[in-house]
Structures are given as C-alpha cells and as structure tokens.
Design an enzyme around this catalytic site. Structure first.
Site, PDB file in Angstrom:
ATOM      1  N   ARG A 239       0.818  -1.228   0.000  1.00 48.39           N
ATOM      2  CA  ARG A 239       0.000   0.000   0.000  1.00 48.39           C
ATOM      3  C   ARG A 239       0.848   1.273   0.000  1.00 48.39           C
ATOM      4  NH1 ARG A 239      -1.992  -3.253  -1.505  1.00 48.39           N
ATOM      5  NH2 ARG A 239      -3.610  -4.610  -0.733  1.00 48.39           N
TER       6      ARG A 239
ATOM      7  N   GLU B 267      -5.721   3.446   6.277  1.00 50.05           N
ATOM      8  CA  GLU B 267      -5.483   3.430   4.830  1.00 50.05           C
ATOM      9  C   GLU B 267      -6.202   4.646   4.231  1.00 50.05           C
ATOM     10  OE1 GLU B 267      -5.920  -0.366   2.590  1.00 50.05           O
ATOM     11  OE2 GLU B 267      -7.148   0.817   1.210  1.00 50.05           O
TER      12      GLU B 267
ATOM     13  N   CYS C 181     -11.550  -0.395   2.272  1.00 44.04           N
ATOM     14  CA  CYS C 181     -10.919  -0.747   3.547  1.00 44.04           C
ATOM     15  C   CYS C 181     -10.406   0.512   4.232  1.00 44.04           C
ATOM     16  CB  CYS C 181      -9.774  -1.729   3.316  1.00 44.04           C
ATOM     17  SG  CYS C 181     -10.396  -3.392   3.067  1.00 44.04           S
TER      18      CYS C 181
HETATM   19  N1  EPU Z   1     -12.267 -11.509   7.887  1.00 40.53           N
HETATM   20  C1  EPU Z   1     -12.987 -11.660   9.045  1.00 40.53           C
HETATM   21  N2  EPU Z   1     -13.878 -10.678   9.402  1.00 40.53           N
HETATM   22  C2  EPU Z   1     -14.078  -9.571   8.646  1.00 40.53           C
HETATM   23  C3  EPU Z   1     -13.325  -9.409   7.468  1.00 40.53           C
HETATM   24  C4  EPU Z   1     -12.415 -10.388   7.093  1.00 40.53           C
HETATM   25  O1  EPU Z   1     -12.865 -12.638   9.747  1.00 40.53           O
HETATM   26  O2  EPU Z   1     -14.904  -8.732   9.036  1.00 40.53           O
HETATM   27  C5  EPU Z   1     -11.352 -12.568   7.477  1.00 40.53           C
HETATM   28  C6  EPU Z   1     -11.853 -13.241   6.208  1.00 40.53           C
HETATM   29  O3  EPU Z   1     -12.777 -14.247   6.489  1.00 40.53           O
HETATM   30  C7  EPU Z   1     -10.577 -13.779   5.586  1.00 40.53           C
HETATM   31  C8  EPU Z   1      -9.522 -12.769   6.018  1.00 40.53           C
HETATM   32  O4  EPU Z   1     -10.083 -12.037   7.118  1.00 40.53           O
HETATM   33  O5  EPU Z   1     -10.255 -15.013   6.107  1.00 40.53           O
HETATM   34  C9  EPU Z   1      -9.113 -11.833   4.888  1.00 40.53           C
HETATM   35  O6  EPU Z   1     -10.234 -11.099   4.420  1.00 40.53           O
HETATM   36  P1  EPU Z   1     -10.342 -10.528   2.928  1.00 40.53           P
HETATM   37  O7  EPU Z   1     -10.110 -11.595   1.948  1.00 40.53           O
HETATM   38  O8  EPU Z   1     -11.596  -9.745   2.836  1.00 40.53           O
HETATM   39  O9  EPU Z   1      -9.094  -9.590   2.752  1.00 40.53           O
HETATM   40  P2  EPU Z   1      -8.571  -8.376   3.586  1.00 40.53           P
HETATM   41  O10 EPU Z   1      -7.132  -8.625   3.844  1.00 40.53           O
HETATM   42  O11 EPU Z   1      -9.427  -8.050   4.753  1.00 40.53           O
HETATM   43  C10 EPU Z   1      -7.751  -7.074   1.448  1.00 40.53           C
HETATM   44  C11 EPU Z   1      -7.746  -5.642   0.994  1.00 40.53           C
HETATM   45  C12 EPU Z   1      -9.083  -5.268   0.357  1.00 40.53           C
HETATM   46  C13 EPU Z   1      -9.416  -6.232  -0.754  1.00 40.53           C
HETATM   47  C14 EPU Z   1      -9.433  -7.643  -0.166  1.00 40.53           C
HETATM   48  C15 EPU Z   1      -9.772  -8.727  -1.171  1.00 40.53           C
HETATM   49  C16 EPU Z   1      -6.333  -4.347   2.530  1.00 40.53           C
HETATM   50  C17 EPU Z   1      -6.327  -3.424   3.696  1.00 40.53           C
HETATM   51  N3  EPU Z   1      -7.538  -4.768   2.142  1.00 40.53           N
HETATM   52  O12 EPU Z   1      -8.683  -7.161   2.529  1.00 40.53           O
HETATM   53  O13 EPU Z   1      -8.926  -3.971  -0.190  1.00 40.53           O
HETATM   54  O14 EPU Z   1     -10.664  -5.925  -1.312  1.00 40.53           O
HETATM   55  O15 EPU Z   1      -8.132  -7.929   0.390  1.00 40.53           O
HETATM   56  O16 EPU Z   1      -8.950  -8.675  -2.261  1.00 40.53           O
HETATM   57  O17 EPU Z   1      -5.294  -4.657   1.969  1.00 40.53           O
HETATM   58  C18 EPU Z   1      -9.338  -1.641  -0.096  1.00 40.53           C
HETATM   59  O18 EPU Z   1      -8.131  -1.486  -0.127  1.00 40.53           O
HETATM   60  O19 EPU Z   1     -10.150  -0.688  -0.102  1.00 40.53           O
HETATM   61  C19 EPU Z   1      -9.856  -2.990   0.009  1.00 40.53           C
HETATM   62  C20 EPU Z   1     -11.137  -3.214   0.247  1.00 40.53           C
END
Ligand code: EPU
Length: 302
Positions: free
Chosen positions: A163, A294, A210
């Site tokens: 990021r 972020e 996010c």
């Molecule tokens: N999870 C939870 N509870 C929640 C959210 C997530 O338990 O409320 C768990 C999920 O079940 C999963 C893990 O956390 O096992 C990861 O979740 P997710 O795949 O949604 O990915 P993330 O790391 O939370 C990142 C990016 C997102 C992007 C997603 C999917 C960052 C900060 N966020 O989220 O980016 O959409 O991967 O590709 O890097 C953004 O930057 O605006 C954004 C939404």
C-alpha cells in the site's frame, strides 16, 4: 497557441465529492486538464491536496484550506491491443480502466476489480488485495515533482511496498504492461473478483473501501499469527467485537469489519473519525496491535 500554458480556473467554496458522502468543502479548488496545468498548481507554492475520485478520502466537516487539485478532468486512456501497453491519466476511474482493458483482452489489472480508486490514487498507494497489487503491472509513471518538473519514472526506480509507492510528487499518468490474452477469460476473472468482494464486502454502502491497512504483527498473537506475518485488519476488528458497532451516524459494516460506513442521510465526518479511533483503541486493547489508517483524512491546518 503552442507553448502557451493555460492556467486552470480556481473555484471558491467548492464541494468535495467523496465515496463517504460526508464532510465539508474546499476553500479553493482547481480542475487541471493537462500535466502543464498540474505543474502550474505545483509552482503556485500553495499547499496542495490532490483529489481523485474521493474513493479513499474522508474530509472533515468544516472543510479544508489550501488548494484542492481535482484530477477528475484528466481521464484519457490509450490502449494498444497488440503490445498490451496501456496509458491512463491519473483521473481515470480504475473500474472504467478494468472494463476497457478486459474487453480488449488485456490481462493483469482485472484482478483489482472492485477496489475503489482512480489510476493516480491506486498507483500512489499501490492498491491491491487478495489477487494482486497494481505494482504488478505498472511499467512507468509520469509525475510532477515538488519543483514543478515533469518526470517519467521507470518501474525499477519506484520503491513499491505494501500500500505504498514512495513516489514524491503528483502522479499525472501511469503506463501499464498488460498481457495480451482473451477477453472472455479477462471478463470472467474480473467477475470472479467482483463476486468475491460482493460476497464479503458492503459494496453499496457509503464507505471508502478498507479503512485500515493490514498490519504486520510485531509480536506473535495467539490464534492470529506469528511475528512478521501480515494479517487482515478486518479479521482483527471483527474479533475485537467491533462488527456492527455504531457511533452517532457511522457504523462498522456487518459484512466486512474493515469497512466503516457513513449513514446515507445526515452522516457526519466527525462520527466516522471518532469511530476509527474507537476501533483502533479496541484492537490495541484486545491484541496489542496498532492499526494504521489506509483512508486519507483531510482537515484544516494539516
Ligand atoms: N475476515 C474476518 N472478518 C471480517 C473481514 C475479514 O474474519 O470482518 C477474514 C476473512 O474471512 C478472511 C480474512 O479475514 O479469512 C481476509 O479477508 P479478505 O479476503 O476480505 O481480505 P482483507 O485482507 O481483509 C484485502 C484488501 C481489500 C481487498 C481484499 C480482497 C487491505 C487493507 N484490504 O482485505 O482492499 O478488497 O483484500 O482482495 O489490503 C481496499 O483497499 O479498499 C480494500 C477493500
């Protein structure tokens, strides 16, 4: 007339459109239409704030000082379906670029489907997610330096990180090297990424995607991960019991805890900002992990 640099019109007390749909106005705002006009803004010596789509931005309720540079007029795209090289100006909506390249059968960027951003914003902070980051496909970036000089940076000279890009200056255009492939396959991958997001994120709420970066653990946390491991901020916020938490006219999404939402009617930036602080505090207390924002926050004097 060649060689003439036009100066953009300054609009006073201009509204700032953001995805949160809350917050105050800009004392002064310009909409440059060319890299020369962006350079003019930089040379003006004013304190600048760069606005893309307002997709990752929260503006305080009492608005902002300085000069807001809205890149929304800079949205031309050049695409060469044979070489896979694509140039997009900073104000181009990432969704629009993804649709265009996927339909032309150019692969690599469709994995970012559903991330709210403009090209400039996405490159500046190396937007990405589970399926990849924009740095994976960047070939070069045009940037206006703080001196007003316009430079093109090769991919190798950009220190992309999680990021972050480390780029100093205002990005005006990015060039992407995409893979020449099959339109149907690109569209299918785009749809699969969107479907994943639709299932796990509140895409229709008023949020900026996010809210916090996924932190790297500085010490091991039982049941969460080892030191040095990057973990999901959403998961931490969820496990800290914040999902659905409400503060004034803002709430933590029940779908994905890293999305903070402003109410559709009467939402206030102050509520979102205070809710961010509450969330940071709870995660700190529960896991001893410090979340870093972020979302960019604009306020007077800062
Ligand atoms: N999870 C939870 N509870 C929640 C959210 C997530 O338990 O409320 C768990 C999920 O079940 C999963 C893990 O956390 O096992 C990861 O979740 P997710 O795949 O949604 O990915 P993330 O790391 O939370 C990142 C990016 C997102 C992007 C997603 C999917 C960052 C900060 N966020 O989220 O980016 O959409 O991967 O590709 O890097 C953004 O930057 O605006 C954004 C939404």
């Amino acid at each position: 007339m060649s060689g003439t640099v036009t100066t953009p019109t300054i609009i006073e007390n201009a509204p700032i459109e953001t995805w949160f749909g809350v917050g105050g106005r800009a004392d002064r705002l310009v909409r440059p239409e060319s890299v020369e006009e962006v350079a003019w803004c930089v040379r003006s010596g004013e304190r600048l704030r760069v606005l893309g789509e307002g997709a990752n931005l929260l503006v305080h309720d009492d608005g902002v000082d300085g000069l807001v540079v809205d890149l929304g007029e800079m949205k031309s795209v050049r695409l060469d379906a044979e070489s896979g090289l694509v140039s997009a100006q900073a104000g181009v909506d990432l969704r629009h670029l993804i649709n265009k390249t996927a339909r032309a059968g150019l692969a690599g960027i469709e994995v970012l489907a559903g991330i709210p951003a403009t090209v400039g914003g996405a490159v500046f902070m190396n937007a990405g997610g589970r399926f990849g980051s924009i740095a994976d496909v960047v070939r070069s970036v045009e940037v206006v330096r703080p001196s007003g000089a316009v430079e093109r940076l090769d991919r190798e000279s950009i220190a992309f990180g999680y990021r972050s890009s480390g780029i100093v200056g205002i990005i005006t255009e990015a060039e992407f090297a995409l893979e020449v492939g099959d339109a149907a396959a690109c569209l299918e991958r785009r749809n699969a990424c969107m479907a994943y997001k639709r299932d796990s994120q509140p895409l229709d709420g008023r949020s900026a995607g996010c809210c916090f970066k996924n932190p790297t653990l500085v010490h091991g946390v039982e049941g969460v991960g080892e030191a040095g491991q990057r973990v999901s901020a959403g998961m931490l916020i969820d496990r800290a019991g914040c999902k659905g938490l409400r503060h004034g006219l803002a709430s933590v999404s029940t779908a994905h805890a890293n999305f903070l939402l402003a109410d559709r009617y009467g939402g206030r930036a102050a509520d979102v900002i205070e809710l961010m602080e509450i969330v940071v505090h709870r995660v700190q207390e529960t896991f001893g992990v410090t979340l870093e924002r972020e979302v960019v926050v604009w306020e007077r004097g800062r």
